[in-house]
Enzyme design. Structure first.
Site, short mmCIF file in Angstrom:
data_model
loop_
_atom_site.label_atom_id
_atom_site.label_comp_id
_atom_site.label_asym_id
_atom_site.label_seq_id
_atom_site.Cartn_x
_atom_site.Cartn_y
_atom_site.Cartn_z
N ASP A 108 -18.74 -30.79 -2.45
CA ASP A 108 -18.49 -31.48 -1.18
C ASP A 108 -17.01 -31.75 -0.94
O ASP A 108 -16.65 -32.33 0.08
CB ASP A 108 -19.31 -32.77 -1.08
CG ASP A 108 -19.04 -33.75 -2.21
OD1 ASP A 108 -18.21 -33.45 -3.08
OD2 ASP A 108 -19.68 -34.83 -2.23
N TRP A 109 -16.14 -31.33 -1.87
CA TRP A 109 -14.70 -31.44 -1.66
C TRP A 109 -14.00 -30.09 -1.88
O TRP A 109 -12.77 -30.04 -1.90
CB TRP A 109 -14.09 -32.47 -2.62
CG TRP A 109 -14.68 -32.47 -3.98
CD1 TRP A 109 -15.55 -33.38 -4.49
CD2 TRP A 109 -14.49 -31.48 -5.02
NE1 TRP A 109 -15.92 -33.03 -5.78
CE2 TRP A 109 -15.29 -31.88 -6.13
CE3 TRP A 109 -13.75 -30.31 -5.13
CZ2 TRP A 109 -15.35 -31.15 -7.32
CZ3 TRP A 109 -13.81 -29.59 -6.30
CH2 TRP A 109 -14.60 -30.00 -7.38
N GLU A 152 -23.91 -37.54 -13.51
CA GLU A 152 -24.93 -38.00 -12.55
C GLU A 152 -26.32 -37.40 -12.72
O GLU A 152 -27.18 -37.60 -11.86
CB GLU A 152 -24.43 -37.80 -11.10
CG GLU A 152 -23.18 -38.59 -10.79
CD GLU A 152 -22.72 -38.52 -9.35
OE1 GLU A 152 -21.93 -39.37 -8.93
OE2 GLU A 152 -23.16 -37.59 -8.64
N GLU A 206 -16.84 -44.27 -10.81
CA GLU A 206 -16.65 -43.50 -9.58
C GLU A 206 -16.83 -44.40 -8.37
O GLU A 206 -17.79 -45.17 -8.32
CB GLU A 206 -17.65 -42.34 -9.46
CG GLU A 206 -17.27 -41.05 -10.11
CD GLU A 206 -18.13 -39.88 -9.63
OE1 GLU A 206 -18.50 -39.86 -8.43
OE2 GLU A 206 -18.44 -39.00 -10.44
#
Length: 817
Positions: A134-135, A398, A494
Site C-alpha cells: 500500500d506504499w 501482523e 506501528e
C-alpha cells in the site's frame, strides 16, 4: 524503457515481470584458480527462480531470494572459455503454479486492486512487497541482487564466521563454518584456527588446533580483560571491536573472515507491573531500561542495485540525527545486504528489531515450504547474529493479528490455519533461532501479546491488548490530535498517517496535468485506498483546504499541509502521548516503553507514511521527530480545558530548572504574559511539570482564544526544544499577517548559516532548497521571535551560498490562511 517510477509505468511495465529472462556471460579462469583441487560457484543472492547453467550443464536451481547458493563446478570449469547462464522463470508465473499445487487456499490470493500488483506472493520465498504494497509498486523483480564469485581450494576453506557473548560467564562463542574438498570429507584433518581480537589498546589472541569435520563448529573462550559496552544512540558510545578469524588447513591454505563485534546485553522484559494486570514489555540494554524511539524500515528501492552504502548512511544518519535509537526492519522486505543497513546501525547505535520476511498473510506449512524456510532462517541468523544492533528476532509482521481477527475470512477453517501458523513460526523458526542465537529474545509475531500469546497457543484472542506486548494502531477518521483516542499500549511498534512527498520529488515522475490531488495520476499513485480523501479530511479538521484559481499552487499548498498536519502534528501528538505514558497507568494500561512510527523511508515518489522521501530529503514530520524524540522534551496538551505540561527524559541525571509558559499573540512578538515554576525532571521518566486552566492563562494575558498561543520552554536548558500550545483549531486563528520573511545565507566553517527575519509571527515556516541535497537544522517551526538562525547541512561538497540562496523558498501557513 522509461524510468519505471514515471507516471503509470508500474502498470505499463508489468510485461517485464511476466516474462522469463536469461542472464549470460563468458569468462576465463586464471591458472591459480584452476590449479586448486576444487572450484565452487558462489551465488549470494538470486531473485528468485533460476536454472544455473555452466558450459551447457545445469549445475543447480534456485528457489529462494534469501539463500546463498554454492555449486561445485570442479569438473565443469574450463580455463580459456566458460559460459554461465542464469535462466530465470518469472516469479509471477511461478507463484501461480505454486498456488495451484496447494491442497487448500492460503490467503490472501491477491493484493487490493488499488495496489496494481501481482497475486500469490505468500506462497514463494521472495521479497513480499515486490509484488506491491500500500506504499509501493509491484515490479516483481528477477535477477542477480548479490555478488557471484568463484571459490577455489585444495583441502578446506572458511566460508563464514560469527560471534556471540555470554554475559553469565564472560564467554565468547565463535561460530566457524568450514567447507572441505569432497574427496577427503570422510577423513579427519587438522585445522589451525586463530582468532584475533583487537581491543583498542589491548590484544587478545586465541589459537586452536583441532581435528574437525566438515560443517559448523563452535569455539568457546572466556575474556579476562575488561571490555567496553556497546550502547544505543543517546545512552553511551557504540564501542565496536575488530574480530579476525584465520583458518589454516593441513595443506597450509589460509582463509579468513573479518567483522566488527560489540559487547552488549539485551533483555525483553515481560514481568508484572504493580497496580496493573498483564505484563510489561520493554528492552533492557546493559541492565538499563531503554525507551525505544524510532520508526519502521522498508526497502529503500524496488531495484536493489540502486541502493548504495551512501543511501544507507544517509537514511540511518537521519534516524540518528532525529534522536532515534531503534528501527524495526519490517517483515515484507528483505534481510538487508552487508555492508549496509546492519553494519551502519552498529556504528550509529540504532537498535534493530529484525523481522523474518513474512508479512500480512497466511503461509503454507507443507514439508517443502518448511524445509525452504529452515535453510533461509539458518542462513540469515548465522549471517547477522554478530551485529550488536540487532536486539530481537520476530517471526512475522501482523500475521497473528490477521488470523486472530479474521482479516482474510479464515474463521471457518481457523484450526487449519492456526496449525499452519504454529508449524511455521513456533515449531520451525523459533527453535532454529533459539539454538543458533540464544543471546536475543524471539517473538513469533508483531503485534503480539508476547508470553501471553504463547500461553494462548501463539494466536491470542486479542493481539492488540493494551496489557501485553506491542500494538499496531491506525485511525484516519478521528481527530489525530485527540490524545484520548490513542491506545494505552505497553509498546507502540506501528502507527502513522500519510503525506505527499515534496513537489520537487513529484515533478520527476509526473506531468503538469497530474498536479492536482484528484487527478487520475494522484489517485493511481496512492496505493492506500481512500488515502487522498483521508488526508483532505484530516486537514479540514484543522486547516482550510487550498482553493484558488491556480491549480498547481493549490497542489503545492496541499502537499505542504499533508506534511505539516496529516503527518507532522499527528505524529507529534501521538508520540508525545506514548512518551508521557512511560511510567503512568490508565486503569492498568500504559507504561509505554516504545514508539516506532510507520515509516522511516520511501521506496518511490508517492504519498506514503514515510518521514523521509525517496532520495533522503526530510519531510516535515522528520523535523518534528527531531524534537519529539529529543533526549529531554516538553509536551503540552489540553486535558479537559486544563493545560498540562509534561517533561519526558531519557537522560541518566536529574535536571533542576524553571519551566516558563509564555502567552503570545499572532499580531506581534512581544509577550503579553508569562508564568514560571521551578521544576525537577527525574531520570528516565515522564513527569507532570505544570498545569493550569487554559482560560485562566489567557485571561491573565487579556488575550482572546483566537488571537493567542503559548510557548513553553526551560529557562536554563536551551538544548530542550521549545514547544507550543494552540488553544483553537488553526483554521479559526485570527491575527495572522504576512510575515514578510527575509533570508540571508552566509558560510562559516564549511556550514551554511541562514539568517531569517520576519515582521510578524509565522506559523509552520517551511524552508525548501529545491535541487540541493541536504537538510536544515530546523524546519516547519513556529517563528515566535523576529530573528531565527538556521543551519543548512549539505550532503555534497559542491554547494555554494549563491546556489543555496537561488534555490531557497520560504513558505508558512500565513501565506495560505
Amino acid at each position: 524503457i522509461q524510468d519505471p517510477y514515471y507516471r503509470f509505468n508500474d502498470d505499463n511495465l508489468k510485461w517485464i515481470a511476466e516474462s522469463n529472462w536469461s542472464y549470460t556471460r563468458t569468462f576465463q579462469v586464471d591458472n591459480e584458480v584452476m590449479a586448486q583441487r576444487e572450484q565452487w560457484l558462489v551465488m549470494e543472492g538470486i531473485d528468485t527462480f533460476a536454472d544455473v547453467i555452466l558450459n551447457g550443464k545445469t549445475i543447480g536451481r534456485t528457489i529462494n531470494m534469501f539463500l546463498t547458493y554454492r555449486f561445485n563446478v570442479t569438473e565443469i570449469l574450463q580455463k580459456h572459455f566458460n559460459m554461465l547462464v542464469v535462466g530465470f522463470t518469472s516469479a509471477v508465473s511461478k507463484s501461480k503454479q505454486c498456488y495451484s499445487d496447494l491442497p487448500y487456499t492460503v490467503p490472501p490470493i491477491c493484493p487490493p486492486d488499488v495496489q496494481h500488483g501481482f497475486c500469490h506472493i505468500n506462497v514463494i520465498r521472495k521479497e513480499q512487497c515486490s509484488f506491491s504494497w500500500d506504499w509501493g509498486p509491484g515490479f516483481a523483480t528477477q535477477g542477480i541482487w548479490k555478488p557471484i564469485y568463484l571459490s577455489a581450494f585444495n583441502t578446506s576453506t572458511l566460508i563464514g564466521a560469527s560471534a556471540l557473548y555470554n554475559w553469565g560467564n564472560n564467554g565468547v562463542q565463535l561460530f566457524c563454518f568450514i567447507s572441505y574438498c569432497l574427496f577427503i570429507i570422510l577423513y579427519f584433518i587438522y585445522i589451525f584456527l586463530t582468532i584475533f581480537y583487537l581491543l583498542f589498546f589491548m590484544h587478545y589472541f586465541l589459537s586452536i588446533t583441532e581435528t574437525i569435520r566438515h560443517g559448523s563448529h563452535i569455539y568457546n573462550t572466556v575474556l579476562k580483560n575488561s571490555i567496553s559496552q556497546w550502547w544505543p544512540n543517546g545512552y553511551g558510545p557504540q564501542t565496536l571491536y575488530n574480530v579476525s578469524i584465520h583458518h589454516n588447513s593441513s595443506t597450509f591454505e589460509t582463509s579468513s573472515r573479518n567483522f566488527r563485534f560489540g559487547f552488549r546485553k539485551v533483555e525483553l522484559v515481560q514481568e508484572p507491573i504493580p497496580g496493573s494486570t498483564g505484563l510489561s514489555f520493554y528492552f533492557r540494554i546493559n541492565d538499563v531500561p531503554v525507551f525505544a524511539k524510532g520508526a519502521n524500515w522498508i526497502p529503500a528501492d524496488s531495484f536493489k542495485s540502486r541502493i548504495t552504502t551512501e543511501r544507507f548512511e544517509n537514511l540511518l544518519g537521519s534516524a540518528r540525527d532525529a534522536h532515534m535509537n531503534m528501527l524495526r526492519v519490517w517483515g515484507g522486505g528483505v534481510y538487508e545486504r552487508q555492508p549496509g543497513c546492519t553494519k551502519i546501525a552498529d556504528e550509529y547505535g540504532i537498535m534493530l528489531w529484525q523481522d523474518f520476511m513474512f508479512a500480512c498473510a497466511m503461509y503454507p506449512a507443507n514439508k517443502d515450504f518448511l524445509a525452504n524456510v529452515t535453510q533461509e532462517v539458518e542462513t540469515q541468523v548465522e549471517r547477522l547474529k554478530h551485529h550488536p544492533s540487532i536486539v530481537i528476532w520476530a517471526g512475522n509482521n501482523e500475521n497473528e493479528a490477521a488470523l486472530a481477527t479474521n482479516w482474510y475470512n479464515t474463521s471457518s477453517h481457523f484450526a487449519r490455519y492456526k496449525t499452519d501458523y504454529v508449524a511455521l513460526y513456533a515449531d520451525t523458526i523459533m527453535p532454529i533461532v533459539q539454538k543458533l542465537d540464544p543471546s536475543r529474545p524471539f517473538l513469533t509475531s508483531s503485534p503480539t501479546n508476547g508470553v501471553e500469546s504463547a500461553k494462548e497457543g501463539y494466536v491470542a484472542k486479542n493481539p492488540y491488548s493494551d496489557y501485553y506486548g506491542d500494538v499496531h494502531y491506525y485511525n484516519y477518521n478521528d481527530n489525530c490530535l485527540d490524545w484520548t483516542k490513542f491506545p494505552k499500549t505497553r509498546f507502540a511498534s506501528e502507527y502513522g498517517f500519510q503525506s505527499w512527498p515534496s513537489f520537487e520529488a513529484i515533478q520527476q515522475v509526473s506531468e503538469p496535468q497530474d498536479w492536482t490531488i484528484t487527478s487520475n495520476w494522484s489517485e493511481h499513485r496512492n496505493h492506500h485506498g481512500s488515502g487522498n480523501q483521508e488526508m483532505l479530511s484530516q486537514i479540514s479538521m484543522h486547516f482550510q483546504i487550498p482553493d484558488s484559481s491556480n491549480c498547481t499552487e493549490d497542489f503545492i499548498n496541499t502537499i505542504y499541509l499533508t506534511q505539516v498536519v496529516m503527518q507532522g502534528l499527528c505524529y507529534k501528538a501521538q508520540t508525545e502521548f506514548y512518551r508521557r505514558a512511560r511510567n503512568h497507568l490508565f486503569k492498568g494500561a500504559g507504561h509505554t516503553m516504545g514508539a516506532l512510527y510507520w515509516q522511516l523511508n520511501d521506496i518511490w515518489e508517492a504519498p506514503t507514511w514515510s518521514s523521509t522521501e525517496y532520495g533522503g530529503k526530510w519531510k516535515a514530520v522528520h523535523y518534528f521527530a527531531s524534537e519529539f524524540f529529543a533526549p529531554v522534551a516538553l509536551s503540552a496538551f489540553d486535558n479537559d480545558t486544563v493545560l498540562e505540561v509534561y517533561s519526558v527524559s531519557d537522560m541518566g541525571g536529574v535536571i533542576n530548572d524553571t519551566v516558563i509558559v509564555t502567552i503570545r499573540t499572532w499580531s506581534g512578538f512581544t509577550p503579553v504574559g508569562a508564568f514560571s515554576q521551578p521544576v525537577s525532571i527525574p531520570v528516565h521518566s515522564a513527569s507532570n511539570l505544570f498545569q493550569e486552566s487554559i482560560g485562566s492563562l489567557l485571561h491573565y494575558g487579556n488575550c482572546p482564544y483566537k488571537l493567542c498561543y503559548l510557548s513553553i520552554n526551560l529557562q536554563n536548558t536551551p538544548q530542550v526544544p521549545v514547544t507550543h500550545f494552540f488553544p483553537v483549531p488553526f483554521k479559526t486563528i485570527d491575527g495572522l499577517a504576512d510575515p514578510n520573511i527575509k533570508s540571508v545565507v552566509k558560510v562559516s566553517e564549511n556550514e551554511f548559516l541562514l539568517s531569517l527575519n520576519a515582521d510578524s509571527p509565522a506559523l509552520f515556516v517551511w524552508l525548501e532548497a529545491s535541487g540541493i541535497k541536504g537538510r536544515f537544522s530546523e524546519n516547519a517551526f513556529v517563528m515566535y521571535r523576529p530573528d531565527f538562525n538556521i543551519t543548512f547541512f549539505s550532503w555534497t561538497n559542491d554547494l555554494t551560498p549563491e546556489r543555496l540562496m537561488a534555490a531557497l523558498t520560504v513558505r508558512s501557513y500565513n501565506d495560505i490562511h
